[in-house]
Design a protein around this motif. Sequence first.
Motif, PDB file in Angstrom:
ATOM      1  N   GLY A  91       0.621  -1.199   0.066  1.00 37.57           N
ATOM      2  CA  GLY A  91      -0.194  -0.144   0.075  1.00 37.57           C
ATOM      3  C   GLY A  91       0.814   1.471  -0.149  1.00 37.57           C
ATOM      4  O   GLY A  91       0.367   2.417   0.162  1.00 37.57           O
ATOM      5  N   LYS A  92       2.137   0.993  -0.323  1.00 38.04           N
ATOM      6  CA  LYS A  92       2.957   2.394  -0.344  1.00 38.04           C
ATOM      7  C   LYS A  92       2.844   3.184  -1.422  1.00 38.04           C
ATOM      8  O   LYS A  92       2.795   2.314  -2.498  1.00 38.04           O
ATOM      9  N   PRO A  93       2.826   4.507  -1.474  1.00 36.12           N
ATOM     10  CA  PRO A  93       2.621   5.194  -2.697  1.00 36.12           C
ATOM     11  C   PRO A  93       4.027   5.112  -3.416  1.00 36.12           C
ATOM     12  O   PRO A  93       5.122   4.941  -3.086  1.00 36.12           O
ATOM     13  N   SER A  94       3.889   4.964  -4.953  1.00 35.07           N
ATOM     14  CA  SER A  94       5.059   4.897  -5.799  1.00 35.07           C
ATOM     15  C   SER A  94       5.332   5.715  -6.779  1.00 35.07           C
ATOM     16  O   SER A  94       5.777   5.745  -7.798  1.00 35.07           O
ATOM     17  N   PHE A  95       4.991   7.004  -6.380  1.00 34.25           N
ATOM     18  CA  PHE A  95       4.844   7.869  -7.209  1.00 34.25           C
ATOM     19  C   PHE A  95       6.059   9.128  -6.738  1.00 34.25           C
ATOM     20  O   PHE A  95       6.278  10.019  -7.395  1.00 34.25           O
ATOM     21  N   SER A  96       6.477   8.805  -5.743  1.00 35.22           N
ATOM     22  CA  SER A  96       7.726   9.921  -5.095  1.00 35.22           C
ATOM     23  C   SER A  96       8.845   9.021  -4.422  1.00 35.22           C
ATOM     24  O   SER A  96       8.644   8.223  -3.468  1.00 35.22           O
ATOM     25  N   PHE A  97      10.195   9.330  -4.744  1.00 33.67           N
ATOM     26  CA  PHE A  97      11.098   8.649  -4.165  1.00 33.67           C
ATOM     27  C   PHE A  97      11.378   9.077  -2.795  1.00 33.67           C
ATOM     28  O   PHE A  97      11.701   8.394  -1.910  1.00 33.67           O
ATOM     29  N   ILE A  98      10.993  10.425  -2.506  1.00 36.39           N
ATOM     30  CA  ILE A  98      11.142  10.795  -0.938  1.00 36.39           C
ATOM     31  C   ILE A  98      10.067   9.966  -0.104  1.00 36.39           C
ATOM     32  O   ILE A  98      10.381   9.482   1.094  1.00 36.39           O
ATOM     33  N   MET A 109      11.602   6.687   0.590  1.00 33.62           N
ATOM     34  CA  MET A 109      13.070   6.472   0.886  1.00 33.62           C
ATOM     35  C   MET A 109      13.453   5.602   2.208  1.00 33.62           C
ATOM     36  O   MET A 109      14.250   5.030   2.263  1.00 33.62           O
ATOM     37  N   PRO A 110      12.314   5.795   3.123  1.00 38.15           N
ATOM     38  CA  PRO A 110      12.617   4.776   4.328  1.00 38.15           C
ATOM     39  C   PRO A 110      12.808   3.210   4.001  1.00 38.15           C
ATOM     40  O   PRO A 110      13.562   2.569   4.771  1.00 38.15           O
ATOM     41  N   ALA A 111      12.004   2.893   3.070  1.00 39.71           N
ATOM     42  CA  ALA A 111      12.397   1.424   2.414  1.00 39.71           C
ATOM     43  C   ALA A 111      13.548   1.165   1.791  1.00 39.71           C
ATOM     44  O   ALA A 111      13.999   0.266   1.474  1.00 39.71           O
ATOM     45  N   PHE A 112      14.106   2.325   1.314  1.00 39.77           N
ATOM     46  CA  PHE A 112      15.343   2.199   0.300  1.00 39.77           C
ATOM     47  C   PHE A 112      16.355   2.408   1.060  1.00 39.77           C
ATOM     48  O   PHE A 112      17.523   2.005   0.449  1.00 39.77           O
ATOM     49  N   VAL A 113      16.447   2.837   2.330  1.00 45.46           N
ATOM     50  CA  VAL A 113      17.651   3.054   2.904  1.00 45.46           C
ATOM     51  C   VAL A 113      18.441   1.858   3.214  1.00 45.46           C
ATOM     52  O   VAL A 113      19.624   1.992   2.934  1.00 45.46           O
ATOM     53  N   PRO A 114      18.015   0.441   3.466  1.00 46.35           N
ATOM     54  CA  PRO A 114      18.882  -0.644   3.488  1.00 46.35           C
ATOM     55  C   PRO A 114      19.754  -0.879   2.096  1.00 46.35           C
ATOM     56  O   PRO A 114      21.092  -1.008   2.425  1.00 46.35           O
TER      57      PRO A 114
END
Length: 175
Positions: free
Chosen positions: A86-93, A96-101
């Motif tokens: 259910g996370k939005p996929s239209f903004s990197f910001i 970003m918490p999911a991308f940190v690792p």
Amino acid sequence: MSNKVIHAIYNDDDVLLHAVTETRSAHHHIEEIYTPFPVHGLDKAMGLAPTRLAITAFLYGLVGLAFATTILNYIMIENWPQDIGGKPSFSFIQNMPAFVPIMFELTVFFSAHLMVFTFFMRSKLWPFKKAENPDVRTTDDHFLMEVALHGNEEEAIEFFKNTGAVEVKVIDKEQ
């Protein structure tokens, strides 16, 4: 063209450190020191400048972080956005918490692997390079200090014996 060097061999790292200090204070030029393990404080005793490899490691980490940010933005936001949990996929910001690792791991990956290549290039350790070790005992339990010989040979030999060298040899070194 050839020149003479002195190979002073020591069997204790503390004696070597003291000998390096005495050699530098006597204004002899130390060409190289061969040790079987890293000797703490030897670089300062020799008067070597601090290494700049840490700066390159930081820059390589920045390259890894930029690569991770670019690739994640392209894959997960622009090219093939997916609804994961259910996370939005239209903004990197927003993602970003999911991308940190992943960003952290690629930062470490780039830094570590590029530092290995940098170390090999800086040390001139190419594949199949012939060893430059002048005495095989320095890979086991002895320390060798190679000093350029200028002036009286007998005085220099006596000086290095007085510094605690167990063996002193004068070698005609090819350049």
